[in-house]
Design a protein around this motif. Sequence first.
Motif, PDB file in Angstrom:
ATOM      1  N   ARG A   1       0.837  -1.207   0.000  1.00  0.00           N
ATOM      2  CA  ARG A   1       0.000   0.000   0.000  1.00  0.00           C
ATOM      3  C   ARG A   1       0.871   1.257   0.000  1.00  0.00           C
ATOM      4  O   ARG A   1       0.599   2.218  -0.720  1.00  0.00           O
ATOM      5  CB  ARG A   1      -0.903  -0.004   1.235  1.00  0.00           C
TER       6      ARG A   1
ATOM      7  N   ARG B   1       2.189   2.050  -3.422  1.00  0.00           N
ATOM      8  CA  ARG B   1       1.146   2.672  -4.250  1.00  0.00           C
ATOM      9  C   ARG B   1       0.969   4.144  -3.877  1.00  0.00           C
ATOM     10  O   ARG B   1       0.940   5.023  -4.749  1.00  0.00           O
ATOM     11  CB  ARG B   1      -0.185   1.935  -4.083  1.00  0.00           C
TER      12      ARG B   1
ATOM     13  N   GLN C   1      -6.321   3.700  -5.463  1.00  0.00           N
ATOM     14  CA  GLN C   1      -6.623   2.314  -5.806  1.00  0.00           C
ATOM     15  C   GLN C   1      -7.209   2.230  -7.203  1.00  0.00           C
ATOM     16  O   GLN C   1      -6.863   1.324  -7.972  1.00  0.00           O
ATOM     17  CB  GLN C   1      -7.584   1.694  -4.796  1.00  0.00           C
TER      18      GLN C   1
ATOM     19  N   LEU D   1      -4.442   2.465  -9.863  1.00  0.00           N
ATOM     20  CA  LEU D   1      -3.716   1.201  -9.998  1.00  0.00           C
ATOM     21  C   LEU D   1      -4.577   0.173 -10.716  1.00  0.00           C
ATOM     22  O   LEU D   1      -4.093  -0.562 -11.579  1.00  0.00           O
ATOM     23  CB  LEU D   1      -3.279   0.676  -8.626  1.00  0.00           C
TER      24      LEU D   1
ATOM     25  N   TRP E   1       1.902  -6.309 -10.416  1.00  0.00           N
ATOM     26  CA  TRP E   1       1.428  -5.181  -9.610  1.00  0.00           C
ATOM     27  C   TRP E   1       2.547  -4.170  -9.398  1.00  0.00           C
ATOM     28  O   TRP E   1       2.331  -2.974  -9.519  1.00  0.00           O
ATOM     29  CB  TRP E   1       0.908  -5.670  -8.254  1.00  0.00           C
TER      30      TRP E   1
ATOM     31  N   MET F   1       3.208  -0.129 -10.775  1.00  0.00           N
ATOM     32  CA  MET F   1       3.538   0.997  -9.888  1.00  0.00           C
ATOM     33  C   MET F   1       4.968   1.475 -10.124  1.00  0.00           C
ATOM     34  O   MET F   1       5.545   2.182  -9.294  1.00  0.00           O
ATOM     35  CB  MET F   1       3.347   0.588  -8.422  1.00  0.00           C
TER      36      MET F   1
END
Length: 102
Positions: A18, A21, A28, A31, A60, A64
């Motif tokens: 988290r 990110r 959220q 992403l 993921w 990012m």
Amino acid sequence: MHKSLYSRPNDVFLMLLRDVRMSKRLRQSDLAIRLGRSQAIVSRVESGERRLDITELVVWLAAMDTDIVTFAKQLHSSLEGDIAGTERRRQKRLQQAGRRGP
């Protein structure tokens, strides 16, 4: 052995995921768009309701603009105390088992 889903290392993993990110100033939903997934999936992962396997984690992190090696180093650094404590407990159990003999 306890379930890793409810362990401190998993909590640290989720917090770091988290934090990455958020450090990239991504919501959220941002992403989710990059991943081609729903915002709900991102939320479920970050809350621990859904787990990522290693190949999903790589995707993921790439979404990012972060690589697995950097993330793994940050995770390891965050968990160093836990890792050392686990090793000390393992050594103590081995010593105790050695005293009991065959």
